[in-house]
Scaffold this motif. Structure first.
Motif, short mmCIF file in Angstrom:
data_model
loop_
_atom_site.label_atom_id
_atom_site.label_comp_id
_atom_site.label_asym_id
_atom_site.label_seq_id
_atom_site.Cartn_x
_atom_site.Cartn_y
_atom_site.Cartn_z
N UNK A 87 6.61 -22.09 -41.67
CA UNK A 87 7.61 -22.72 -40.82
C UNK A 87 6.90 -23.30 -39.61
N UNK A 88 7.45 -24.37 -39.11
CA UNK A 88 6.84 -25.04 -37.96
C UNK A 88 7.95 -25.71 -37.17
N UNK A 89 8.10 -25.34 -35.94
CA UNK A 89 9.13 -25.95 -35.12
C UNK A 89 10.34 -25.05 -34.96
N UNK A 90 11.51 -25.66 -34.99
CA UNK A 90 12.75 -24.98 -34.69
C UNK A 90 13.63 -24.84 -35.94
N UNK A 124 6.44 -24.96 -29.91
CA UNK A 124 6.43 -24.69 -31.36
C UNK A 124 5.01 -24.66 -31.91
N UNK A 125 4.74 -23.69 -32.75
CA UNK A 125 3.45 -23.54 -33.41
C UNK A 125 3.68 -23.28 -34.90
N UNK A 126 2.78 -23.73 -35.77
CA UNK A 126 2.93 -23.38 -37.19
C UNK A 126 2.85 -21.86 -37.38
N UNK A 127 3.75 -21.33 -38.19
CA UNK A 127 3.79 -19.90 -38.45
C UNK A 127 3.73 -19.69 -39.96
N UNK A 128 2.80 -18.86 -40.40
CA UNK A 128 2.71 -18.47 -41.81
C UNK A 128 3.26 -17.07 -41.94
N UNK A 129 4.30 -16.93 -42.76
CA UNK A 129 4.95 -15.63 -42.96
C UNK A 129 4.55 -15.12 -44.34
N UNK A 130 3.79 -14.05 -44.37
CA UNK A 130 3.34 -13.46 -45.63
C UNK A 130 4.48 -12.72 -46.31
N UNK A 189 11.69 -21.91 -30.74
CA UNK A 189 10.93 -22.15 -31.99
C UNK A 189 10.66 -20.85 -32.73
N UNK A 190 10.31 -20.99 -34.01
CA UNK A 190 9.93 -19.82 -34.79
C UNK A 190 8.66 -19.20 -34.21
N UNK A 191 8.59 -17.87 -34.28
CA UNK A 191 7.40 -17.14 -33.84
C UNK A 191 7.22 -15.94 -34.76
N UNK A 192 5.98 -15.46 -34.94
CA UNK A 192 5.80 -14.25 -35.76
C UNK A 192 6.56 -13.08 -35.16
N UNK A 193 7.12 -12.25 -36.03
CA UNK A 193 7.90 -11.10 -35.55
C UNK A 193 7.24 -9.79 -35.88
#
Length: 194
Positions: A87-90, A124-130, A189-193
């Motif tokens: 995910x990247x952005x909002x 916003x930063x690109x987020x990779x969710x495993x 924006x999305x962020x790692x949780x």
């Protein structure tokens, strides 16, 4: 008793009838040390759950945190697939009424216009969710009535998509969204949780 032999004959007949009604033993196992071993249960393959959307990003909402007219609602994204989700952005958000029709509500990217919350003031930063991990965003608004001539807006549902071009999911915030007359909400924006 005049005929004791009749009583003896009846007793023998009754015992014979009862013996005929007893269950007969079934076939006996062979005379060797063979013990049946259960076949191993196959392990389930790793597949997305039936509720997992094709995008692999399953969305849900936290509880509304309300303080002094400010409302903050967490939006959770869980990777329910077996591949990473990017995910990247909002999140893409539309506020809906009780008939699931869109309301005239402006969705602003960045919560700074609603409240100065240091932990949410990020670009916003690109987020990779495993697989199995989460990302989070926040929806913020104020229950403010700044025009008594306008009826307050109350949202019942949210249409939320993880990003542009990804199918939206219908979510129901507990208690709805009491937006007042401002006609706007803001999203971080999305962020790692995890």
């Amino acid at each position: 008793m005049r005929h004791p032999w009749i009583a003896a004959l009846l007793t023998v007949a009754l015992l014979g009838a009862c013996a005929g009604q007893l269950p007969q033993p079934g076939p006996q196992p062979p005379d060797h040390d063979w013990t049946p071993t259960p076949s191993p249960t196959p392990l389930p393959s790793v597949e997305p759950s039936p509720d997992c959307p094709a995008s692999g990003a399953l969305l849900s909402l936290g509880e509304v945190n309300a303080a002094m007219g400010l409302r903050v609602l967490s939006i959770w994204l869980v990777n329910c697939a077996d591949e990473p989700v990017h995910v990247d952005g909002f999140p893409e958000i539309v506020v809906l009424d009780e008939q699931r029709q869109p309301l005239v509500v402006e969705v602003i990217e960045g919560v700074e216009v609603i409240a100065r919350i240091e932990t949410l003031a990020r670009s916003p930063q690109p987020v990779t969710v495993l697989p199995g991990q989460r990302a989070a965003a926040v929806l913020a608004w104020r229950n403010t009535v700044d025009d008594v001539r306008v009826p307050p807006t109350h949202g019942t549902f949210l249409s939320v998509a993880p990003g542009v071009g990804v199918p939206a999911q219908l979510l129901e915030p507990d208690g709805g969204l009491d937006i007042g007359t401002t006609g706007r909400v803001a999203v971080s924006p999305w962020a790692p949780a995890d």
